[in-house]
Design an enzyme around this catalytic site. Structure first.
Site, PDB file in Angstrom:
ATOM      1  N   HIS A 192     -16.407 -38.996 -34.771  1.00  0.00           N
ATOM      2  CA  HIS A 192     -16.908 -37.670 -35.126  1.00  0.00           C
ATOM      3  C   HIS A 192     -16.060 -36.595 -34.451  1.00  0.00           C
ATOM      4  CE1 HIS A 192     -18.962 -36.657 -31.223  1.00  0.00           C
ATOM      5  NE2 HIS A 192     -18.944 -37.964 -31.106  1.00  0.00           N
ATOM      6  N   THR A 240     -23.843 -26.918 -38.052  1.00  0.00           N
ATOM      7  CA  THR A 240     -24.610 -27.492 -39.168  1.00  0.00           C
ATOM      8  C   THR A 240     -25.588 -28.552 -38.666  1.00  0.00           C
ATOM      9  OG1 THR A 240     -22.862 -29.121 -39.569  1.00  0.00           O
ATOM     10  CG2 THR A 240     -22.775 -27.083 -40.861  1.00  0.00           C
ATOM     11  N   SER A 252     -27.183 -32.514 -33.112  1.00  0.00           N
ATOM     12  CA  SER A 252     -28.463 -33.224 -33.221  1.00  0.00           C
ATOM     13  C   SER A 252     -28.275 -34.572 -33.902  1.00  0.00           C
ATOM     14  CB  SER A 252     -29.469 -32.384 -34.015  1.00  0.00           C
ATOM     15  OG  SER A 252     -29.755 -31.186 -33.340  1.00  0.00           O
ATOM     16  N   HIS A 289     -14.605 -32.082 -35.111  1.00  0.00           N
ATOM     17  CA  HIS A 289     -14.465 -30.906 -35.980  1.00  0.00           C
ATOM     18  C   HIS A 289     -13.048 -30.857 -36.559  1.00  0.00           C
ATOM     19  CE1 HIS A 289     -18.355 -29.505 -34.791  1.00  0.00           C
ATOM     20  NE2 HIS A 289     -18.020 -29.263 -33.546  1.00  0.00           N
TER      21      HIS A 289
END
Length: 354
Positions: free
Chosen positions: A138, A82, A86, A140
């Protein structure tokens, strides 16, 4: 003579009424002036008090005046493919300048579900690891509800979502061709030249419902029902969490606006993010090396899946919410993007300061 006296009396009465009316108007004018002056004094006092508050708590936004600016924790439980890399690299580029820490949560085999003991350990680390605050975590992994642990404060959740078909196609070709960030890394399906269209036609696993059903469970969390493909309950829970537990959920296709809003709301972390994203070398850091457009019949077959339908409903819901937030946060005119100025003041504050 009597007639003259009557006329004189009437003129005197008319003159008196005129002068009385003028006097009333003058008094009303003075009253309005006093009221206006009082409002201005109140505004000045409020501004003075707010300026004092900012001097004590910093001028970088709401969070710095409401909490200890060094105790803020942001969690970005990023959904794969997603544009998360970046965006995360913007945080890495800003962390030294803005004096915060960035920490990657690397789960075993990239599984998004943690055991209950791992969740408890993570909650404890996030809450008590003071040496690493302010922090930007951060990884997943699915949403974790900090409130069930009885904590007085919760971290700030942010995330992004992407069109479910585009996300799945990107994931499929990424497994085969990698990306421009690490072109020499061997991917798990490298050498497999099967196209996405062929995979869908053959009912392949890499393009199946278990790979499609991802954004809903990421926002739904760690309930068993969250990971049941096509679960309407999971969809509704994901929607609830999006609006109730996330500060901001952006859209991959509108990543720049996501960055602009975050800089306006959380300058403690994201001051300078917009310029870095728009002018820096990493604004489009990670791109799949090869991604072929899919056929109409392939899309039509995907859309028959209940998992696709619910994922797409969740995406549309997220887009609607983001557009609503954006419409009240930034304005675009003649190619320029401006953050909306403050549109509220405080007044009629009592008791008044002596």
């Amino acid at each position: 003579m009597a007639l003259l006296r009557t006329m004189a009396t009437q003129k005197f009465q008319l003159l008196f009424l005129t002068l009385f009316g003028l006097a009333v108007l003058l008094m009303e004018h003075q009253i309005h002036k006093l009221e206006d002056a009082n409002v201005k004094v109140e505004h000045t006092l409020v501004k003075y008090e707010l300026d004092e508050t900012e001097l004590l708590g910093g001028k970088d936004g709401f969070w710095e005046r409401s909490y200890d600016q060094n105790d803020i924790v942001i969690i970005y439980n990023k959904v794969p493919k997603t544009a998360s890399t970046s965006f995360t690299n913007v945080a890495y580029d800003l962390c030294e300048r803005n004096l915060f820490n960035v920490l990657h949560v690397n789960t075993s085999r990239n599984t998004p579900v943690m055991s209950l003991q791992d969740q408890a350990s993570f909650v404890h680390n996030v809450t008590n690891w003071r040496e690493k605050k302010p922090a930007f975590f951060h990884g997943h992994f699915a949403f974790i509800d900090f409130s069930i642990y009885g904590l007085p404060t919760k971290p700030i959740y942010i995330n992004m979502v992407r069109d479910p078909t585009e996300r799945l196609v990107s994931y499929y070709y990424f497994l085969r061709y990698g990306d421009n960030l690490k072109p020499d890394t061997r991917r798990s399906k490298q050498g497999d030249t099967t196209t996405f269209d062929e995979c869908v036609a053959e009912g392949g696993r890499d393009c199946g419902n278990d790979k499609l059903w991802l954004q809903v469970p990421f926002f739904c969390g760690h309930h068993s029902e969250c990971w049941k493909q096509g679960s309407r309950w999971a969809l509704e829970k994901a929607k609830y969490n999006l609006v109730s537990n996330y500060l901001l959920v952006g859209i991959t296709e509108e990543l720049e606006d996501f960055v602009i809003i975050l800089e306006a709301v959380l300058p403690r972390f994201f001051k300078g993010a917009t310029e870095l994203y728009t002018k820096g070398s990493k604004s489009h850091l990670r791109q799949t090396n090869e991604k072929r457009p899919i056929k109409k019949e392939t899309l039509a077959k995907l859309q028959q899946s209940e998992s696709w339908q619910l994922e797409n409903e969740f995406y549309d819901f997220a887009v609607q919410q983001f557009e609503y937030v954006r419409s009240h946060s930034i304005k675009k005119k003649d190619g320029q993007v401006n953050v909306e100025p403050k549109k509220f003041i405080y007044e009629k504050i009592h008791p008044r300061r002596k």
